[in-house]
Motif scaffolding. Structure first.
Motif, PDB file in Angstrom:
ATOM      1  N   ALA A 126       0.941  -1.335   0.124  1.00 40.93           N
ATOM      2  CA  ALA A 126       0.002  -0.052   0.071  1.00 40.93           C
ATOM      3  C   ALA A 126       0.788   1.106  -0.095  1.00 40.93           C
ATOM      4  O   ALA A 126       1.985   1.435   0.616  1.00 40.93           O
ATOM      5  CB  ALA A 126      -1.026   0.244   1.240  1.00 40.93           C
ATOM      6  N   ASP A 127       0.396   2.225  -0.677  1.00 42.95           N
ATOM      7  CA  ASP A 127       1.084   3.469  -0.624  1.00 42.95           C
ATOM      8  C   ASP A 127       1.000   4.099   0.657  1.00 42.95           C
ATOM      9  O   ASP A 127       1.953   4.975   1.056  1.00 42.95           O
ATOM     10  CB  ASP A 127       0.695   4.385  -1.694  1.00 42.95           C
ATOM     11  N   LEU A 128      -0.227   3.881   1.436  1.00 37.64           N
ATOM     12  CA  LEU A 128      -0.537   4.454   2.883  1.00 37.64           C
ATOM     13  C   LEU A 128      -0.977   3.702   3.671  1.00 37.64           C
ATOM     14  O   LEU A 128      -2.327   3.340   3.299  1.00 37.64           O
ATOM     15  CB  LEU A 128      -0.977   5.968   2.283  1.00 37.64           C
ATOM     16  N   ALA A 129      -0.779   3.570   4.891  1.00 36.36           N
ATOM     17  CA  ALA A 129      -1.455   2.772   5.846  1.00 36.36           C
ATOM     18  C   ALA A 129      -1.848   4.090   6.963  1.00 36.36           C
ATOM     19  O   ALA A 129      -0.986   4.899   7.422  1.00 36.36           O
ATOM     20  CB  ALA A 129      -0.902   1.576   6.473  1.00 36.36           C
ATOM     21  N   PHE A 130      -3.154   4.053   7.367  1.00 37.27           N
ATOM     22  CA  PHE A 130      -3.549   5.112   8.278  1.00 37.27           C
ATOM     23  C   PHE A 130      -4.564   4.809   9.169  1.00 37.27           C
ATOM     24  O   PHE A 130      -4.876   3.299   9.339  1.00 37.27           O
ATOM     25  CB  PHE A 130      -4.209   6.091   7.341  1.00 37.27           C
ATOM     26  N   GLU A 131      -4.712   5.691  10.257  1.00 35.04           N
ATOM     27  CA  GLU A 131      -5.678   5.333  11.300  1.00 35.04           C
ATOM     28  C   GLU A 131      -6.390   6.778  11.499  1.00 35.04           C
ATOM     29  O   GLU A 131      -5.603   7.707  11.763  1.00 35.04           O
ATOM     30  CB  GLU A 131      -5.138   4.540  12.704  1.00 35.04           C
ATOM     31  N   SER A 177     -16.923   5.329   6.602  1.00 35.43           N
ATOM     32  CA  SER A 177     -17.274   4.048   6.345  1.00 35.43           C
ATOM     33  C   SER A 177     -17.884   3.701   7.609  1.00 35.43           C
ATOM     34  O   SER A 177     -16.856   3.837   8.597  1.00 35.43           O
ATOM     35  CB  SER A 177     -16.623   3.138   5.452  1.00 35.43           C
ATOM     36  N   ASN A 178     -18.880   2.879   7.972  1.00 38.64           N
ATOM     37  CA  ASN A 178     -19.245   2.247   9.295  1.00 38.64           C
ATOM     38  C   ASN A 178     -19.230   0.722   9.120  1.00 38.64           C
ATOM     39  O   ASN A 178     -19.637   0.061  10.026  1.00 38.64           O
ATOM     40  CB  ASN A 178     -20.707   2.610   9.457  1.00 38.64           C
ATOM     41  N   LYS A 179     -18.579   0.148   8.132  1.00 37.29           N
ATOM     42  CA  LYS A 179     -18.329  -1.259   8.014  1.00 37.29           C
ATOM     43  C   LYS A 179     -16.981  -1.463   7.029  1.00 37.29           C
ATOM     44  O   LYS A 179     -16.605  -0.678   6.462  1.00 37.29           O
ATOM     45  CB  LYS A 179     -19.541  -1.944   7.619  1.00 37.29           C
ATOM     46  N   VAL A 180     -16.512  -2.720   7.199  1.00 36.02           N
ATOM     47  CA  VAL A 180     -15.363  -3.120   6.394  1.00 36.02           C
ATOM     48  C   VAL A 180     -15.961  -3.112   5.176  1.00 36.02           C
ATOM     49  O   VAL A 180     -16.742  -3.905   4.586  1.00 36.02           O
ATOM     50  CB  VAL A 180     -14.926  -4.581   6.969  1.00 36.02           C
ATOM     51  N   MET A 181     -15.127  -2.262   4.248  1.00 38.57           N
ATOM     52  CA  MET A 181     -15.196  -2.117   2.854  1.00 38.57           C
ATOM     53  C   MET A 181     -13.980  -1.908   2.256  1.00 38.57           C
ATOM     54  O   MET A 181     -13.083  -1.296   2.448  1.00 38.57           O
ATOM     55  CB  MET A 181     -16.227  -0.985   2.565  1.00 38.57           C
ATOM     56  N   ALA A 182     -14.292  -2.196   0.916  1.00 39.49           N
ATOM     57  CA  ALA A 182     -13.079  -1.969  -0.104  1.00 39.49           C
ATOM     58  C   ALA A 182     -13.846  -1.022  -1.145  1.00 39.49           C
ATOM     59  O   ALA A 182     -14.959  -0.906  -1.580  1.00 39.49           O
ATOM     60  CB  ALA A 182     -12.563  -2.960  -0.978  1.00 39.49           C
ATOM     61  N   ALA A 201      -9.004   0.297   1.352  1.00 40.00           N
ATOM     62  CA  ALA A 201      -9.573  -0.820   2.253  1.00 40.00           C
ATOM     63  C   ALA A 201      -9.678  -0.344   3.597  1.00 40.00           C
ATOM     64  O   ALA A 201      -8.528   0.111   4.232  1.00 40.00           O
ATOM     65  CB  ALA A 201      -8.443  -2.169   2.074  1.00 40.00           C
ATOM     66  N   VAL A 202     -10.904  -0.363   4.268  1.00 44.19           N
ATOM     67  CA  VAL A 202     -10.916   0.428   5.501  1.00 44.19           C
ATOM     68  C   VAL A 202     -11.783  -0.621   6.572  1.00 44.19           C
ATOM     69  O   VAL A 202     -12.420  -1.490   6.221  1.00 44.19           O
ATOM     70  CB  VAL A 202     -11.748   1.675   5.622  1.00 44.19           C
ATOM     71  N   GLN A 203     -11.569  -0.294   7.859  1.00 47.06           N
ATOM     72  CA  GLN A 203     -11.833  -1.275   8.864  1.00 47.06           C
ATOM     73  C   GLN A 203     -12.299  -0.293  10.093  1.00 47.06           C
ATOM     74  O   GLN A 203     -11.352   0.101  10.644  1.00 47.06           O
ATOM     75  CB  GLN A 203     -11.156  -2.544   9.260  1.00 47.06           C
ATOM     76  N   GLY A 217      -6.967   1.593   7.796  1.00 45.04           N
ATOM     77  CA  GLY A 217      -6.984   1.215   6.533  1.00 45.04           C
ATOM     78  C   GLY A 217      -5.792   1.417   5.706  1.00 45.04           C
ATOM     79  O   GLY A 217      -4.669   1.831   6.225  1.00 45.04           O
ATOM     80  N   THR A 218      -5.971   1.127   4.382  1.00 46.04           N
ATOM     81  CA  THR A 218      -4.501   1.524   3.546  1.00 46.04           C
ATOM     82  C   THR A 218      -5.340   1.864   2.384  1.00 46.04           C
ATOM     83  O   THR A 218      -6.283   1.595   1.888  1.00 46.04           O
ATOM     84  CB  THR A 218      -3.871   0.021   3.272  1.00 46.04           C
ATOM     85  N   CYS A 219      -4.328   2.699   1.487  1.00 49.00           N
ATOM     86  CA  CYS A 219      -4.592   2.852   0.176  1.00 49.00           C
ATOM     87  C   CYS A 219      -3.464   2.837  -0.783  1.00 49.00           C
ATOM     88  O   CYS A 219      -2.574   2.995  -0.199  1.00 49.00           O
ATOM     89  CB  CYS A 219      -5.432   4.512   0.180  1.00 49.00           C
TER      90      CYS A 219
END
Length: 554
Positions: A126-131, A177-182, A201-203, A217-219
């Motif tokens: 991923a180019d970026l992992a974040f919280e 987002s309020n659910k795990v999604m891509a 991709a987020v959780q 998530g990551t992007c």
């Protein structure tokens, strides 16, 4: 409190000077002469280590005697085992306690390696992992640089502001987002850079009350792939359009079918709800094809003028309701017509790619328009009545039935006007057939002048004429018909028969879209009310009513 401090505190409370032979830990007592004076049952390996003059252990005991304070060290043996050593001074001796930390150290090392590997994996995949926190502000970012920007500068700042600095966050914002999604192909604009398309991709994470407290998530940048796929889709759509319109050039023999085919292809591929194909004649603009589920009357002259100078380049045409995508077509500097494509742009605005798609098929549309114009011109030339120059009976029937078929799709109505000249035989008998022919031509000229390019006038036979007026109701058609009655005295004077009774009786039948397909049925209804006019004294207009239609159907 450190681990060493806790251990020493615990030892001093209960074990100082105690006999080690019953201790359940690995421990030895060494006097000032370096002799092992006591040991626990499990201390054999530690005793052997001392007798081998192990430098680390020797240095540890010496430091404890010298400083009179507890000291610690870690020892790794050749066998790969690890020990934590603590030396505690007593009166004339030092007690050394050893704890085997091999398993603990290996687990810790594995966890550290796993964390490092995970970070490296995130950084590589991923180019970026974040919280982000509950307010969508960054509280963790890795790596230290992404998309050419130092990420540490964005800690504590808005994630949406990072990716959409102009405040144009998408409706499906990944950070909300309020659910795990891509989320695939999300358009972003980072700083002053060109637009990118990212995969997210987020959780989200929630507290015990179900309130979202953070999102991880990551992007990764998928711009190159997105543009490649978009170009492939664009090429595929353009090929589909070219193929469908080109096939029509080879298949269809009438201008109407040719334009309907092109309009239908544009309707499908561009997801439109209305397409108009408009041909430019010297008399004016004629909408030859109007397809789609939407029914809207367009100001063709205004649209045509707004497209002047575009030269086969598409443009947006605005009205009070929506934006239309339109293109003006020319061949060798001569105007052929235009295509107007419409859909609900408040929901789905026209994209730059759709402009390019329409521009990309301008050539084949030009060929279709050119052929349709030529076919229509040849058809009109071959279909003219020799005396009046209007459409002959065969062409008139074919043309009006084609319009009826077309109206079944557009939902628009038209009117058929059946015109019968009153006392025409009196002209021939009194003044000769030449005067009769002159009268017919004058009537024909007036009919031609009172209609628009999209309407049709024809000689049905003898002294009978038919008009087809597109997209009007019966009352409007009657207003046009009245102008013919008003001009009849002038025609009588022109042929030198002012005292003659030459006039016209007119019957009007309005079509019902999707129900009327037959010229003969419309003409029969109009003719029926026309003879009612004749019976009442002639020289007037009658309109087919709903009751007339019902009685005719019975």
């Amino acid at each position: 409190m450190s681990t060493l401090t806790k251990f020493v505190s615990s030892w001093r409370k209960s074990d100082v000077g105690a006999d080690l032979s019953c201790a359940d830990v690995c421990a030895v007592r060494i006097d000032e002469a370096g002799n092992v004076v006591d040991q626990s049952p499990s201390a054999a390996s530690l005793v052997a280590l001392w007798h081998s003059d192990n430098p680390a252990l020797t240095e540890l005991v010496a430091k404890a005697f010298e400083q009179a304070l507890p000291v610690e060290a870690r020892q790794e043996t050749r066998g790969g085992t690890n020990h934590w050593l603590v030396a505690m001074p007593e009166l004339g001796a030092v007690v050394v306690v050893a704890r085997d930390t091999t398993l603990h150290d290996k687990v810790t090392e594995a966890l550290m390696q796993s964390r490092t590997l995970l970070k490296e994996l995130l950084d590589s995949s991923a180019d970026l992992a974040f919280e982000v926190d509950g307010d969508l502000n960054f509280r963790f970012l890795t790596p230290v640089e992404a998309f050419g920007i130092k990420t540490e500068n964005w800690l504590g700042r808005s994630a949406s502001q990072f990716f959409w600095p102009q405040g144009e966050a998408p409706i499906r914002n990944p950070f909300a987002s309020n659910k795990v999604m891509a989320f695939d192909a999300v358009p972003v604009c980072i700083g002053a850079q060109d637009k990118r398309w990212l995969h997210f991709a987020v959780q989200p994470r929630f507290d015990d009350k179900g309130v979202r407290v953070s999102l991880r998530g990551t992007c990764r940048d998928m711009t190159a792939r997105y543009l490649t796929e978009r170009k492939a889709r664009q090429d595929s759509l353009r090929f589909t359009l070219l193929q469908r319109i080109t096939n029509g050039l080879n298949r269809f023999e009438t201008a109407q079918e040719l334009m309907d085919n092109a309009a239908e292809a544009l309707l499908d591929v561009l997801r439109a709800d209305m397409v108009w194909a408009v041909i430019q004649y010297k008399e004016g603009l004629v909408p030859l094809s109007m397809l789609g589920s939407r029914h809207q009357i367009l100001d063709l002259e205004t649209i045509w003028e707004s497209l002047s100078g575009q030269h086969t380049s598409s443009a947006l045409v605005q009205d009070d309701e929506r934006d239309h995508l339109a293109i003006r077509l020319e061949l060798s500097g001569s105007a052929l017509g235009m295509v107007i494509i419409s859909r609900d742009t408040s929901v789905s605005p026209w994209s730059e790619q759709e402009h390019q798609l329409l521009d990309g098929v301008a050539g084949v549309l030009t060929a279709a328009f050119s052929k349709a114009q030529l076919i229509d011109k040849l058809y009109r030339l071959s279909s003219k009545d020799d005396l009046t120059g209007l459409l002959n009976r065969r062409a008139l029937v074919e043309t009006i039935e084609a319009r009826l078929k077309h109206q079944s799709r557009t939902g628009q109505a038209g009117c058929l006007l059946f015109i019968d000249l009153d006392h025409f035989k009196e002209v021939n008998d009194t003044m000769g057939h030449q005067s009769g022919d002159d009268a017919l031509r004058m009537v024909a000229d007036h009919l031609q002048n009172m209609i628009r390019p999209c309407d049709y006038a024809g000689r049905y036979g003898g002294d009978e004429f038919v008009l087809w007026i597109e997209d009007v109701d019966a009352e409007k058609a009657a207003e046009k018909a009245r102008t013919l009655l008003d001009v009849m005295p002038e025609i009588r004077r022109a042929i030198g028969g002012e005292a003659l009774r030459l006039n016209a009786s007119i019957g009007i039948c309005q079509s019902v879209a999707g129900e009327d397909f037959s010229f003969d049925e419309l003409a029969e209804r109009a003719d029926a009310v026309l003879y009612g006019v004749k019976a009442a004294g002639r020289g007037d207009i009658a309109i087919v009513t709903r009751k007339d239609r019902s009685e005719a159907e019975e």
